[in-house]
Design an enzyme around this catalytic site. Structure first.
Site, short mmCIF file in Angstrom:
data_model
loop_
_atom_site.label_atom_id
_atom_site.label_comp_id
_atom_site.label_asym_id
_atom_site.label_seq_id
_atom_site.Cartn_x
_atom_site.Cartn_y
_atom_site.Cartn_z
N GLU A 189 0.82 -1.22 0.00
CA GLU A 189 0.00 0.00 0.00
C GLU A 189 0.85 1.27 0.00
O GLU A 189 0.47 2.28 -0.58
CB GLU A 189 -0.98 0.01 1.17
CG GLU A 189 -2.00 -1.14 1.17
CD GLU A 189 -2.78 -1.29 -0.13
OE1 GLU A 189 -2.91 -0.29 -0.87
OE2 GLU A 189 -3.25 -2.40 -0.42
N HIS A 195 1.80 2.13 -3.49
CA HIS A 195 0.75 2.94 -4.13
C HIS A 195 0.82 4.39 -3.65
O HIS A 195 0.73 5.33 -4.42
CB HIS A 195 -0.64 2.40 -3.78
CG HIS A 195 -1.00 1.12 -4.47
ND1 HIS A 195 -0.89 0.96 -5.82
CD2 HIS A 195 -1.51 -0.05 -4.00
CE1 HIS A 195 -1.30 -0.26 -6.16
NE2 HIS A 195 -1.68 -0.90 -5.06
#
Ligand SMILES: [Zn+2]
Length: 606
Positions: free
Chosen positions: A385, A388
């Site tokens: 994550e 990202h």
């Protein structure tokens, strides 16, 4: 020690709006400003100055709309039982629909202006430069944009377009009566979708067999219904492809991001040419599990069990250390995010499940939602994550708002890249062979699931669309036959590597992604690109790193295929896929070397 109620592990939404009242004022403001956009309708082509003034206004409102939407969405995800937050979220969705309606004149007007006049405007008005790529991208789509009547008709067809996937979603999420299955120790399990994901990987082989038999038998009972919904969904794709004058469904789907067809075909060719590597993995799996007649239900149990615990402080430390090859600045930003409440870390009653990195709030940092539970998968998700988030962060820092958002086609590159860095670090740190085997096995399984399985799905999608394009009708039974052939090919059924029994060929019915119109191939291409980048960065250092960071900083400033190609990952060539295959084989070399030096009795964990 970590206190799960510690506020420092909750995100701070005040970085977006200081209060709900401030959010409500921004909403009211937006409503009002939207009305003012009407003055632009019909005037975009009147002068360079007018075009600039209107685009500026439109993009400013779009940015503000994302800000109010993100705030409401994050607030609602903190506690999905919070009715007020849900209402806030719904009102932003209504506003987004209104924004789309109000600005629907932009694309047709830009297309009507035409390339020549638009380029003259761009030369005349320097402030238009930040819109160059989005404007040219609208022009590129001109051949597939219809006249007013045509566009209206296509938009009206949207009333029916969601029916197949909606029927499917209700059937699969709510109405299929899930079976009870009793495990060998007497435990009774209600085998819904979540329970299937959990129990398909249990260590006892007989239990896995029972779980598979019960679960797929249930799906088989809906073979005809799922066949009708999937066939209808493919026909929907064909309708849009033909209405917009695309040569095929695949080309229609790839056109949005301007992806060459050769990317898709190269992915399938390379996956097929390297099935030996996948088969090597299955043989190794059989060896490690002590099974010589590998079946489809032997795919999911982990290769080794390791009870490894990583409290969040430890997880954060590992992720920070793993990203060192990306440079001190990158590391410092992630560290700032960890210490300044950009994340909601722990599970709580009512909190949304899963994990994500939030959509862009331009000018504010990204947000990360986790449901961290101290296992290695949690650490891996943390790395994923933040991949990202740093992509978002770097793109927002380097790009003006109109070109900051990156496409789905590149999205999973940054996340899987950081997973690769984490594996590299964990292997360097591992103290014993069991944990080494555990990390290697997890990575190997990730490559199978993200590359080969998605490539197989992509091949299935292409085949069923091609059949419908040729005018053939597809039933549930036919879908099972086509899917079964692919399953057997990919798993080496005819070579005696892994047996695919007939009842499991209904698996296509369980995959919701087949309703997303050529979506899944992007997982496979992304992890191929990140394998190539990770290999180069870990070997060559600074120069390769700068090329990779340039991809992240590029955001949405060019076609995503071109952005990756400029950095050295041409997804229409073999090179990225070959890097992924190399990586899989290297991991297996390392596993085999460990197994070969272990005494035989340890080789077959029960
Ligand atoms: Zn992701």
């Amino acid at each position: 020690m970590t206190n799960e109620n510690d506020i420092s592990y909750r995100w701070n939404l005040e970085d977006i709006f200081p209060s709900d009242e401030a959010w409500a004022m921004a909403m009211a403001n937006l409503e009002q400003e939207l009305g003012a956009l009407e003055t632009c309708r019909g005037h975009l082509g009147s002068s360079a100055r007018t075009l600039e003034r209107c685009l500026h206004k439109i993009y400013e409102l779009s940015k503000e709309l994302r800000r109010v939407s993100a705030y409401a969405a994050l607030l609602s995800d903190e506690d999905t039982r919070n009715a007020r937050a849900l209402e806030m979220r719904q009102s932003t969705e209504l506003l987004a629909t209104k924004f789309a309606q109000v600005t629907s004149f932009v694309k047709p007007e830009i297309i009507a202006i035409g390339r020549e006049k638009l380029d003259a405007f761009l030369a005349e008005e320097p402030a238009l430069a930040i819109y160059r790529y989005p404007l040219h991208d609208m022009l590129r789509q001109a051949p597939h944009t219809l006249g007013e009547d045509g566009e209206k008709l296509v938009a009206t067809a949207g009333l029916m377009a969601d029916a197949p996937s909606t029927v499917y979603a209700i059937l699969s999420n709510a109405e299929i009566p899930w079976p009870e299955v009793s495990l060998s120790d007497g435990t009774a399990v209600h085998l819904d979708q979540a329970a299937y994901s959990h129990y398909r990987g249990v260590p006892t082989r007989e239990d896995r067999r029972r779980v598979f038999e019960a679960f797929w038998k249930t799906w088989r009972g809906y073979q005809q219904t799922c066949g009708v919904t999937l066939y209808a969904s493919v026909k929907r794709d064909l309708f849009y492809a033909q209405a917009r004058r695309h040569p095929s469904c695949l080309e229609a789907a790839l056109d949005g991001d301007n992806i060459p067809r050769s990317v898709y075909t190269t992915l399938l060719e390379t996956a097929n040419a390297n099935l030996d590597t996948l088969h090597r993995y299955f043989r190794l799996r059989g060896r490690m599990l002590g099974i010589d007649d590998l079946q489809y239900f032997d795919i999911y149990p982990p290769l080794v069990h390791a009870d490894l615990e990583f409290p969040i402080e430890e997880g954060e430390r590992l992720v920070l250390e793993s990203i060192e090859p990306l440079g001190a600045e990158y590391q410092a930003t992630v560290e700032e995010g960890f210490s300044h409440r950009w994340m909601d870390v722990f599970p709580r009653p009512g909190k949304r499940s899963g994990a994500y990195s939030s959509e862009t709030v331009y000018g504010v940092h990204p947000y990360v939602l986790l449901n961290y539970n101290n296992d290695y998968e949690s650490v891996s998700t943390l790395a994923h994550e933040w991949g990202h988030s740093m992509h978002t962060f770097l793109a927002n820092a380097a790009q003006p708002y109109p070109t900051a958002s990156y496409s789905i086609f590149v999205a999973e590159v940054a996340s899987t890249f950081n997973e690769a860095l984490l594996l590299d670090l964990m292997l360097k740190k591992a103290q014993d062979d069991t944990s080494r085997l555990y990390f290697l096995g997890t990575a190997l399984e990730g490559l199978r699931g993200t590359f080969f399985r998605q490539a197989m799905f992509a091949e299935f999608e292409l085949e069923i669309h091609s059949l419908v394009e040729r005018g053939e009708a597809l039933s549930g039974e036919r879908f099972s036959r086509i899917y079964g052939d692919l399953l057997r090919k990919y798993h080496g059924h005819d070579k005696g590597i892994l047996t695919i029994d007939e009842p499991y060929t209904i698996e296509w019915a369980y995959i919701p992604h087949f309703y997303y119109n050529f979506y899944v191939y992007q997982y496979a291409t992304s992890i191929a690109a990140s394998s190539l980048f990770a290999e180069r960065v870990l070997e060559d250092g600074a120069r390769a790193r700068d090329a990779y960071l340039a991809v992240l900083k590029a955001g949405g400033s060019d076609d995503p295929y071109t952005i990756l190609k400029s950095a050295g990952a041409d997804l229409a060539s073999q090179a990225p896929y070959e890097a992924l295959i190399r990586r899989m084989n290297e991991i297996m070399d390392q596993i085999e070397a460990i197994l070969d030096r272990q005494p035989p009795r340890q080789r077959s964990p029960a």
